[in-house]
Design an enzyme around this catalytic site. Structure first.
Site, PDB file in Angstrom:
ATOM      1  N   LEU A  19       0.857  -1.188   0.000  1.00  0.00           N
ATOM      2  CA  LEU A  19       0.000   0.000   0.000  1.00  0.00           C
ATOM      3  C   LEU A  19       0.891   1.235   0.000  1.00  0.00           C
ATOM      4  CD1 LEU A  19      -2.803  -0.836   2.589  1.00  0.00           C
ATOM      5  CD2 LEU A  19      -3.183  -0.245   0.202  1.00  0.00           C
ATOM      6  N   ASP A  20       0.450   2.281  -0.685  1.00  0.00           N
ATOM      7  CA  ASP A  20       1.182   3.542  -0.627  1.00  0.00           C
ATOM      8  C   ASP A  20       1.282   4.011   0.826  1.00  0.00           C
ATOM      9  OD1 ASP A  20       1.445   3.566  -3.345  1.00  0.00           O
ATOM     10  OD2 ASP A  20      -0.208   4.960  -3.705  1.00  0.00           O
ATOM     11  N   PRO A  21       2.330   4.759   1.177  1.00  0.00           N
ATOM     12  CA  PRO A  21       2.505   5.189   2.573  1.00  0.00           C
ATOM     13  C   PRO A  21       1.296   5.912   3.153  1.00  0.00           C
ATOM     14  CG  PRO A  21       4.495   5.615   1.316  1.00  0.00           C
ATOM     15  CD  PRO A  21       3.465   5.153   0.328  1.00  0.00           C
TER      16      PRO A  21
END
Length: 273
Positions: A19-21
């Site tokens: 997942l993106d940060p």
């Protein structure tokens, strides 16, 4: 991953797609021997909800980046945005963002981006199965739901949407709501993760076609032997989850191109009994 290992008391924990940060939502984890099944989960389609902010482009294509351009896009209507989203639906070519984990010449793009280096990236084929846009929640801010193939960057869709409308845009409030058939109903918050929350391996491959084997065939599977596609009723291209009469996952099989006449299947993952 380190926190999951600690909470579960397991050294071997992996995931099927990052997942993106700044993103939230579903992340599929594999524990122990089940980590070997993650390769079949990674390609599953993903579903996201997000908000697309028109009029401002950023270095990261989301709201964590620095502004790279601004436009007055206050006249864009829902019909305009929906029409632009339609042009980004179906099989498309997408350039991966510099803040992605894609490798170019052996280096992660996000590592290069941290050094202030931008490199040319070849567009890659992805499929956007659905790109639905709703009424704005604030001036120039449109909620969206995207169902797409693995490897699709929703932040790039947001930026491309802005460009298609003659300006720019960025993404915010990204949340992954589904991976294949796995939804929030199957999920457990990270702070509630315990061994009791770990599902049986057969659940991991529920999106694969299934072949059910007899006791004698199960013994052959345990020894890693090939199976006749006809004998086990395997149809399609596979891979197949091989399950015994007790609904226990034994292995995952794929087609074996042996040139021996009748179609044969070979084990690519065999689970311990």
């Amino acid at each position: 991953m380190a926190r999951a290992r600690k909470l579960l008391g397991e050294r071997k924990v992996g995931h099927a797609g990052t997942l993106d940060p700044d993103a939230t939502g579903i992340l599929l984890l594999g524990v122990g021997p089940a980590t070997r099944l993650l390769r079949f989960l990674t390609p599953l389609p993903k579903t996201y909800v997000c908000e697309i902010v028109l009029g401002r482009a950023t270095t990261t294509l989301d709201d964590s980046g620095q502004t790279t351009g601004e436009w007055d896009m206050s006249s864009a209507s829902l019909a305009d945005v929906g029409g632009a989203a339609a042009t980004l639906t179906g099989p498309i070519m997408q350039v991966p963002p510099m803040v992605s984990a894609v490798q170019v010449d052996g280096q992660r793009l996000y590592d290069l981006a941290r050094q202030g280096i931008e490199v040319e990236r070849a567009p890659r084929p992805v499929t956007v199965h659905r790109f639905d846009v709703g009424e704005p929640v604030a001036p120039g801010v449109f909620p969206a739901e995207v169902e797409c193939s693995s490897g699709t960057f929703v932040r790039s869709l947001a930026a491309d949407l802005g460009a298609a409308l003659g300006g720019g845009a960025h993404l915010r409030a990204l949340r992954r709501t589904a991976v294949g058939s796995f939804t929030a109903a199957d999920a457990v918050p990270l702070d509630q993760l315990t061994g009791a929350a770990v599902l049986p391996p057969v659940t991991a491959v529920r999106d694969l076609p299934v072949v059910r084997v007899t006791e004698d065939q199960a013994t052959e599977v345990g020894h890693g032997k090939k199976l006749s596609a006809t004998d086990v009723g395997a149809e399609g291209d596979g891979p197949w989850a091989v399950i015994d009469t007790s609904d226990r996952l034994l292995a995952v099989y794929e087609r074996a191109d042996t040139g021996e006449g009748a179609a044969r299947l070979r084990s690519v993952v065999t689970l311990p009994t």
